[in-house]
Design a protein around this motif. Structure first.
Motif, mmCIF file in Angstrom:
data_model
loop_
_atom_site.group_PDB
_atom_site.id
_atom_site.type_symbol
_atom_site.label_atom_id
_atom_site.label_comp_id
_atom_site.label_asym_id
_atom_site.label_seq_id
_atom_site.Cartn_x
_atom_site.Cartn_y
_atom_site.Cartn_z
ATOM 1 N N SER A 1 -68.899 96.997 62.468
ATOM 2 C CA SER A 1 -68.643 96.993 61.057
ATOM 3 C C SER A 1 -66.979 96.800 60.993
ATOM 4 C CB SER A 1 -68.928 98.390 60.479
ATOM 5 O OG SER A 1 -68.205 99.444 60.831
ATOM 6 N N ILE A 2 -66.143 97.263 61.832
ATOM 7 C CA ILE A 2 -64.502 97.123 61.664
ATOM 8 C C ILE A 2 -64.377 95.699 61.850
ATOM 9 C CG2 ILE A 2 -62.314 97.636 62.963
ATOM 10 C CD1 ILE A 2 -63.684 100.394 63.622
ATOM 11 N N VAL A 3 -65.055 94.833 62.590
ATOM 12 C CA VAL A 3 -64.766 93.663 62.872
ATOM 13 C C VAL A 3 -65.261 92.951 61.483
ATOM 14 C CG1 VAL A 3 -65.322 91.263 64.355
ATOM 15 C CG2 VAL A 3 -65.356 93.543 65.270
ATOM 16 N N ASN A 4 -66.484 93.051 61.010
ATOM 17 C CA ASN A 4 -66.890 92.467 59.745
ATOM 18 C C ASN A 4 -65.865 92.572 58.696
ATOM 19 O OD1 ASN A 4 -68.860 91.624 61.542
ATOM 20 N ND2 ASN A 4 -70.412 93.315 60.749
ATOM 21 N N TYR A 5 -65.362 93.901 58.532
ATOM 22 C CA TYR A 5 -64.657 94.354 57.425
ATOM 23 C C TYR A 5 -63.222 93.555 57.458
ATOM 24 C CZ TYR A 5 -61.671 96.888 53.998
ATOM 25 O OH TYR A 5 -60.812 97.253 53.235
ATOM 26 N N SER A 6 -62.643 93.623 58.639
ATOM 27 C CA SER A 6 -61.387 93.060 58.781
ATOM 28 C C SER A 6 -61.467 91.662 58.374
ATOM 29 C CB SER A 6 -61.222 93.248 60.514
ATOM 30 O OG SER A 6 -60.862 94.574 60.806
ATOM 31 N N TRP A 7 -62.380 90.666 58.679
ATOM 32 C CA TRP A 7 -62.396 89.542 58.546
ATOM 33 C C TRP A 7 -62.630 89.308 56.975
ATOM 34 C CZ3 TRP A 7 -60.294 85.512 60.223
ATOM 35 C CH2 TRP A 7 -60.741 83.993 59.541
ATOM 36 N N ASN B 1 -51.845 91.554 64.016
ATOM 37 C CA ASN B 1 -52.505 93.027 64.189
ATOM 38 C C ASN B 1 -53.024 93.049 65.701
ATOM 39 O OD1 ASN B 1 -52.230 93.796 61.804
ATOM 40 N ND2 ASN B 1 -54.092 93.169 60.960
ATOM 41 N N HIS B 2 -53.114 94.430 66.149
ATOM 42 C CA HIS B 2 -53.565 94.624 67.347
ATOM 43 C C HIS B 2 -55.057 95.189 67.491
ATOM 44 C CE1 HIS B 2 -49.142 94.299 67.875
ATOM 45 N NE2 HIS B 2 -49.370 94.462 68.992
ATOM 46 N N GLY B 3 -55.525 95.596 66.215
ATOM 47 C CA GLY B 3 -56.805 96.107 66.160
ATOM 48 C C GLY B 3 -57.626 95.619 64.807
ATOM 49 N N GLY B 4 -58.629 96.282 64.534
ATOM 50 C CA GLY B 4 -59.162 96.152 63.212
ATOM 51 C C GLY B 4 -58.798 96.546 62.102
ATOM 52 N N VAL B 5 -58.868 96.291 60.815
ATOM 53 C CA VAL B 5 -58.057 96.788 59.699
ATOM 54 C C VAL B 5 -59.185 98.029 59.048
ATOM 55 C CG1 VAL B 5 -57.647 96.458 57.353
ATOM 56 C CG2 VAL B 5 -57.233 94.480 59.072
ATOM 57 N N PHE C 1 -59.772 87.871 65.490
ATOM 58 C CA PHE C 1 -59.718 89.156 65.683
ATOM 59 C C PHE C 1 -59.406 89.536 67.050
ATOM 60 C CE2 PHE C 1 -61.780 93.102 66.692
ATOM 61 C CZ PHE C 1 -61.568 93.993 65.460
ATOM 62 N N PRO C 2 -58.400 90.405 67.026
ATOM 63 C CA PRO C 2 -57.787 91.185 65.799
ATOM 64 C C PRO C 2 -56.735 89.976 65.261
ATOM 65 C CG PRO C 2 -56.923 91.867 67.994
ATOM 66 C CD PRO C 2 -58.027 91.097 68.260
ATOM 67 N N TYR C 3 -56.661 90.111 63.977
ATOM 68 C CA TYR C 3 -56.113 89.030 63.390
ATOM 69 C C TYR C 3 -54.615 88.874 63.560
ATOM 70 C CZ TYR C 3 -55.168 85.836 59.575
ATOM 71 O OH TYR C 3 -54.665 84.833 58.694
ATOM 72 N N ASN C 4 -54.374 87.373 63.698
ATOM 73 C CA ASN C 4 -53.029 86.972 63.998
ATOM 74 C C ASN C 4 -52.916 85.769 63.114
ATOM 75 O OD1 ASN C 4 -51.626 87.547 67.352
ATOM 76 N ND2 ASN C 4 -53.307 88.638 66.064
ATOM 77 N N PRO D 1 -50.401 95.693 51.026
ATOM 78 C CA PRO D 1 -51.731 95.068 51.200
ATOM 79 C C PRO D 1 -52.505 95.984 52.627
ATOM 80 C CG PRO D 1 -50.165 93.123 51.165
ATOM 81 C CD PRO D 1 -49.491 94.678 50.951
ATOM 82 N N LYS D 2 -53.591 95.796 52.510
ATOM 83 C CA LYS D 2 -54.608 96.417 53.588
ATOM 84 C C LYS D 2 -54.256 95.962 54.824
ATOM 85 C CE LYS D 2 -58.936 97.818 51.049
ATOM 86 N NZ LYS D 2 -58.498 97.879 49.633
ATOM 87 N N ILE D 3 -54.127 94.545 54.982
ATOM 88 C CA ILE D 3 -53.745 94.014 56.152
ATOM 89 C C ILE D 3 -52.330 94.319 56.797
ATOM 90 C CG2 ILE D 3 -52.759 91.696 55.533
ATOM 91 C CD1 ILE D 3 -55.201 90.711 57.492
ATOM 92 N N HIS D 4 -51.492 94.750 55.869
ATOM 93 C CA HIS D 4 -50.319 95.019 56.339
ATOM 94 C C HIS D 4 -49.774 96.544 56.298
ATOM 95 C CE1 HIS D 4 -48.136 91.248 56.121
ATOM 96 N NE2 HIS D 4 -48.656 90.827 55.306
#
Length: 516
Positions: free
Chosen positions: A84-90, A132-136, A106-109, A281-284
């Protein structure tokens, strides 16, 4: 349609073994406080076979967006029931960063495009690069809590409301350029490939850099006012983030550290909740992140929820085993964690953003170039110089053609260079900072096994077409009359480029063979 059975280990569902334990903290798993949980995760990971990271250094990069797919990192999460962490991050990427170059899904660059870089001194939140080094994780502001412990006089727990209260902590705004230590890594890869790393040392171009105005509180003030200061033994501050990180079959929370002497500088390490006048932002890193000025971006921990005052640097793998700088004779055959030094302050660097490499430029005796220059460690950019001949003759950018100086931010620049020569020319740029530091001339001088800190002069090759030259002007007019263009450069012309009479006259006047 039947619901698939939940994955178990020794009869227990993974969702129970690695449960989210804090209300309002979705996508966050606490690892550092539970050695037994880390040991169980290691056991489970050993039962799986994971794909190798993709090869992209000895083969061309895919012409896709996303460019690279993080199959290995996704499978790590799936093995522990954290899909679920992978899906939410995308989902967050698609909402907050739809227009970036998705270098790794993933992890998002995500890399800022050239046009976005040149929009202005301050990078729009949607266009700022992400490494990022992991999920969001999704952490609700009202549920957030920051814990500060270790070698402090009074360990504390603070809500975001506490941190935002100006009667408790003085707030500040700082203009900061953050840069991944892998910026311009693609130049090292093209010349001399290096470590791939299981997370993937992403093949960044010139866009792993961005500038924003961050609002928050200096960590120095929080340590003093909330904790009563640190103990004399404290030499480093460790930051732990809410993302899950993997290394050599082990699992961690993201952890890095900076020296306490850096924190003592009043506004050089801040706890930030705002970016360019808007909520982070969440991703930041929302709701709270570190911003460490002048250091590699990896030290500016996102989703920070714990700070530990330590006598030694963090033993987290991102601090102790990664972001290390090696000599050019160290590599896969002999490299160790202990024979490289930790990268902290960023060196002086620069890049030409426009025009792009291998461009065909039709001009009237001058070519305009644009780019950025930056230096870390509190050194500011004093001068940018550009060379049209590979580094022999240099032209300085005029002060009015650079953005304002900041202690911790880049300067965008532009310059029109006189160019008479035609054909392939090599342009390069170098920056001088306030401590008289400048850049190595060639990428070979900066190469290192982990492919960090490509600080050599940035170089591009341009095909020059000078229309002030009569022969060139004549050829361009011929093309225009036929509705054709000089580009594509390598496409042969469809008509005879010289009549027979003209050819014979020229050969008569200037014979190809000697008289005797």
């Amino acid at each position: 349609m039947p619901v698939p059975a939940e994955t178990t280990y020794n009869g227990k569902p993974l969702s129970q073994l690695f449960a989210e334990e804090r209300s309002g903290w979705s996508g966050y798993v606490e690892w550092e406080k539970y050695p037994e949980k880390k040991a169980l995760a290691r056991e489970i990971l050993k039962t799986h076979t994971f794909p190798h990271p993709p090869e992209f250094q000895f083969v061309p990069l895919p012409d896709t967006n996303p460019v690279l797919i993080g199959y290995r990192w996704k499978d790590y999460h799936k093995a522990l029931g954290l899909q679920s962490i992978v899906n939410y991050s995308w989902e967050v990427v698609q909402k907050e960063k739809p227009d970036l170059i998705h270098l790794l899904d993933f992890p998002y660059n995500g890399e800022t495009t050239r046009d976005q870089l040149l929009e202005g001194k301050i990078t729009d939140n949607m266009h700022h690069f992400v490494r990022n080094h992991g999920g969001v994780p999704a952490i609700e502001e009202d549920a957030f809590e920051l814990e500060i412990g270790g070698l402090v006089n009074n360990p504390v727990k603070l809500s975001l409301k506490d941190l935002k209260d100006p009667s408790k902590f003085p707030q500040c705004e700082v203009t900061v350029t953050l840069q991944c230590s892998g910026t311009r890594r693609i130049e090292q890869i093209r010349e001399y490939p290096g470590d791939g790393d299981e997370l993937i040392n992403a093949p960044w171009g010139e866009g792993a850099i961005g500038t924003a105005v961050y609002r928050g509180v200096p960590l120095k003030k929080v340590l003093k006012r909330a904790c009563g200061g640190v103990l004399p033994e404290c030499q480093h501050l460790e930051f732990i983030g809410g993302d899950t990180y993997f290394k050599k079959g082990n699992v961690f929370n993201y952890a890095v550290s900076v020296p306490y002497r850096k924190v003592r500088m009043n506004e050089e390490v801040i706890l930030a909740w705002e970016m360019n006048g808007k909520p982070l932002p969440k991703i930041h890193g929302a709701p709270l992140r570190l911003v460490v000025t002048g250091y590699i971006g990896a030290r500016s921990c996102k989703w920070v929820y714990q700070i530990n005052a330590l006598a030694e640097p963090s033993m987290g793998p991102v601090q102790s085993q990664e972001y290390l700088y090696y000599t050019s004779q160290l590599g896969k055959q002999n490299v160790k964690y202990s024979n490289g030094f930790s990268i902290q302050q960023m060196p002086v660097s620069s890049a030409i953003i426009s025009p792009v490499d291998k461009s065909v430029i039709v001009h009237d005796g001058s070519i305009e170039l644009k780019g950025w220059g930056y230096s870390g460690g509190g050194n500011w950019v004093e001068r940018v110089e550009v060379s049209p001949d590979g580094g022999h003759v240099w032209y300085a950018v005029q002060p009015e053609d650079m953005t304002e100086k900041h202690y911790h931010a880049w300067r965008l620049w532009k310059i029109k260079l006189p160019v008479d020569a035609e054909g392939w020319l090599e342009f390069c740029v170098r920056t001088w900072d306030s401590s008289n530091n400048t850049e190595p001339t060639f990428v070979r001088s900066a190469w290192n096994w982990d492919l960090h800190v490509t600080s050599s002069c940035h170089r591009i090759k341009i095909y020059s077409v000078n229309k002030t030259r009569p022969a060139t002007a004549k050829r361009l007019e011929e093309l225009r009359a036929r509705g054709e263009s000089i580009e594509p450069l390598t496409r042969p012309l469809e008509y005879t480029i010289e009549g027979q009479d003209e050819y014979l006259t020229a050969c008569k006047n200037y014979p190809r063979e000697p008289l005797s």
